[in-house]
Design an enzyme around this catalytic site. Sequence first.
Site, PDB file in Angstrom:
ATOM      1  N   HIS A 247     -68.585   1.979  31.857  1.00  0.00           N
ATOM      2  CA  HIS A 247     -67.962   1.820  33.083  1.00  0.00           C
ATOM      3  C   HIS A 247     -67.603   3.044  33.918  1.00  0.00           C
ATOM      4  O   HIS A 247     -67.880   3.300  34.904  1.00  0.00           O
ATOM      5  CB  HIS A 247     -66.485   1.306  32.649  1.00  0.00           C
ATOM      6  CG  HIS A 247     -65.395   1.121  33.796  1.00  0.00           C
ATOM      7  ND1 HIS A 247     -65.356  -0.196  34.369  1.00  0.00           N
ATOM      8  CD2 HIS A 247     -64.816   1.996  34.445  1.00  0.00           C
ATOM      9  CE1 HIS A 247     -64.401  -0.024  35.364  1.00  0.00           C
ATOM     10  NE2 HIS A 247     -63.924   1.036  35.361  1.00  0.00           N
ATOM     11  N   GLU A 248     -67.144   4.199  33.272  1.00  0.00           N
ATOM     12  CA  GLU A 248     -66.791   5.338  33.823  1.00  0.00           C
ATOM     13  C   GLU A 248     -67.959   6.087  34.381  1.00  0.00           C
ATOM     14  O   GLU A 248     -68.015   6.679  35.474  1.00  0.00           O
ATOM     15  CB  GLU A 248     -66.098   6.483  32.920  1.00  0.00           C
ATOM     16  CG  GLU A 248     -64.510   5.861  32.505  1.00  0.00           C
ATOM     17  CD  GLU A 248     -63.710   5.258  33.466  1.00  0.00           C
ATOM     18  OE1 GLU A 248     -63.967   5.576  34.472  1.00  0.00           O
ATOM     19  OE2 GLU A 248     -62.832   4.448  32.987  1.00  0.00           O
TER      20      GLU A 248
ATOM     21  N   HIS B 176     -69.213   4.306  37.611  1.00  0.00           N
ATOM     22  CA  HIS B 176     -68.388   5.110  38.796  1.00  0.00           C
ATOM     23  C   HIS B 176     -69.279   5.959  39.432  1.00  0.00           C
ATOM     24  O   HIS B 176     -68.918   6.052  40.830  1.00  0.00           O
ATOM     25  CB  HIS B 176     -66.878   5.497  38.593  1.00  0.00           C
ATOM     26  CG  HIS B 176     -66.212   4.248  38.316  1.00  0.00           C
ATOM     27  ND1 HIS B 176     -65.909   3.519  39.306  1.00  0.00           N
ATOM     28  CD2 HIS B 176     -65.191   4.407  37.195  1.00  0.00           C
ATOM     29  CE1 HIS B 176     -64.886   2.578  39.028  1.00  0.00           C
ATOM     30  NE2 HIS B 176     -64.455   2.861  37.927  1.00  0.00           N
TER      31      HIS B 176
ATOM     32  N   GLU C 168     -65.047  -1.314  40.939  1.00  0.00           N
ATOM     33  CA  GLU C 168     -64.624  -1.596  39.619  1.00  0.00           C
ATOM     34  C   GLU C 168     -65.453  -2.450  38.942  1.00  0.00           C
ATOM     35  O   GLU C 168     -65.829  -2.480  37.756  1.00  0.00           O
ATOM     36  CB  GLU C 168     -63.197  -1.778  39.487  1.00  0.00           C
ATOM     37  CG  GLU C 168     -62.146  -0.691  39.838  1.00  0.00           C
ATOM     38  CD  GLU C 168     -62.112   0.734  38.985  1.00  0.00           C
ATOM     39  OE1 GLU C 168     -62.732   0.388  37.800  1.00  0.00           O
ATOM     40  OE2 GLU C 168     -62.123   1.743  39.532  1.00  0.00           O
TER      41      GLU C 168
ATOM     42  N   ASP D 253     -67.741  -2.189  35.672  1.00  0.00           N
ATOM     43  CA  ASP D 253     -67.480  -3.122  34.710  1.00  0.00           C
ATOM     44  C   ASP D 253     -68.823  -3.651  34.106  1.00  0.00           C
ATOM     45  O   ASP D 253     -69.299  -3.604  33.140  1.00  0.00           O
ATOM     46  CB  ASP D 253     -66.693  -4.385  34.843  1.00  0.00           C
ATOM     47  CG  ASP D 253     -65.346  -3.771  34.501  1.00  0.00           C
ATOM     48  OD1 ASP D 253     -64.980  -2.797  34.120  1.00  0.00           O
ATOM     49  OD2 ASP D 253     -64.242  -4.710  35.349  1.00  0.00           O
TER      50      ASP D 253
ATOM     51  N   HIS E 207     -58.764  -2.885  40.662  1.00  0.00           N
ATOM     52  CA  HIS E 207     -59.156  -3.666  39.705  1.00  0.00           C
ATOM     53  C   HIS E 207     -59.268  -5.177  39.819  1.00  0.00           C
ATOM     54  O   HIS E 207     -57.985  -5.558  40.414  1.00  0.00           O
ATOM     55  CB  HIS E 207     -58.466  -3.088  38.312  1.00  0.00           C
ATOM     56  CG  HIS E 207     -58.698  -1.610  38.059  1.00  0.00           C
ATOM     57  ND1 HIS E 207     -57.806  -0.804  38.527  1.00  0.00           N
ATOM     58  CD2 HIS E 207     -59.985  -1.126  37.408  1.00  0.00           C
ATOM     59  CE1 HIS E 207     -58.277   0.427  38.266  1.00  0.00           C
ATOM     60  NE2 HIS E 207     -59.448   0.265  37.439  1.00  0.00           N
TER      61      HIS E 207
ATOM     62  N   ARG F 187     -62.342  -9.619  34.899  1.00  0.00           N
ATOM     63  CA  ARG F 187     -63.195  -8.508  34.710  1.00  0.00           C
ATOM     64  C   ARG F 187     -64.017  -8.928  33.471  1.00  0.00           C
ATOM     65  O   ARG F 187     -65.176  -8.416  33.215  1.00  0.00           O
ATOM     66  CB  ARG F 187     -62.207  -7.196  33.964  1.00  0.00           C
ATOM     67  CG  ARG F 187     -61.511  -6.598  35.094  1.00  0.00           C
ATOM     68  CD  ARG F 187     -60.625  -5.607  34.765  1.00  0.00           C
ATOM     69  NE  ARG F 187     -61.519  -4.302  34.567  1.00  0.00           N
ATOM     70  CZ  ARG F 187     -61.188  -3.146  34.539  1.00  0.00           C
ATOM     71  NH1 ARG F 187     -59.962  -2.890  34.582  1.00  0.00           N
ATOM     72  NH2 ARG F 187     -62.026  -2.071  34.300  1.00  0.00           N
TER      73      ARG F 187
END
Length: 178
Positions: free
Chosen positions: A12-13, A16, A74, A78, A140, A146
């Site tokens: 996920h990070e 980004h 976000e 995800d 988020h 999510r």
Amino acid sequence: MNYGGIGSVIGHELTHGFDDQGRQFDKDGNLRQWWDDSVIEKFKEKSQCLIDQYSKFYEPVSGLNVNGINTQGENIADNGGVKQSYMAYRKWVEQRGSEEPTLPGLNFTNNQLFFINWAQVWCDNTRKQSFINLITTGVHSPERFRVIGSLQNFQNFADEFGCRKNSVMNPETKCSVW
Ligand SMILES: [Zn+2]
């Protein structure tokens, strides 16, 4: 389970860096267009699919729909993260040479456990006011979306759990940015 949990969060990070904001910065962190216009156009098209999908999610405690525009970065992260980590897990199994033993006492495959732990990462309990705050001002999506949103788009999830075609968790339209 670690790949499904922390692995997907790491994915996920990383994603980004290539979401609607991250893509605008180059490798040195400078605000610079480094993609062709045609690539940006395609990216926006793919992102719009996620915007439309998440905007349809209705959160019953607050009575509000998710804001697909505010949460797109976000959601891109995800969706990309869980896929990357699943691929990493499968690669790891391949290098290992065979499937791991399954966990005793549970009637799940290891691939199913990957997804179960991705979902458990987002287990929470939220009050109405907190939902309202999250949905109207946050970036988020509410936790359950999510999970639902990212897995609706992931064919491997539907295959692993045998979700009928066109059922809630296996819709025909699958959004994919990364
Ligand atoms: Zn994030």
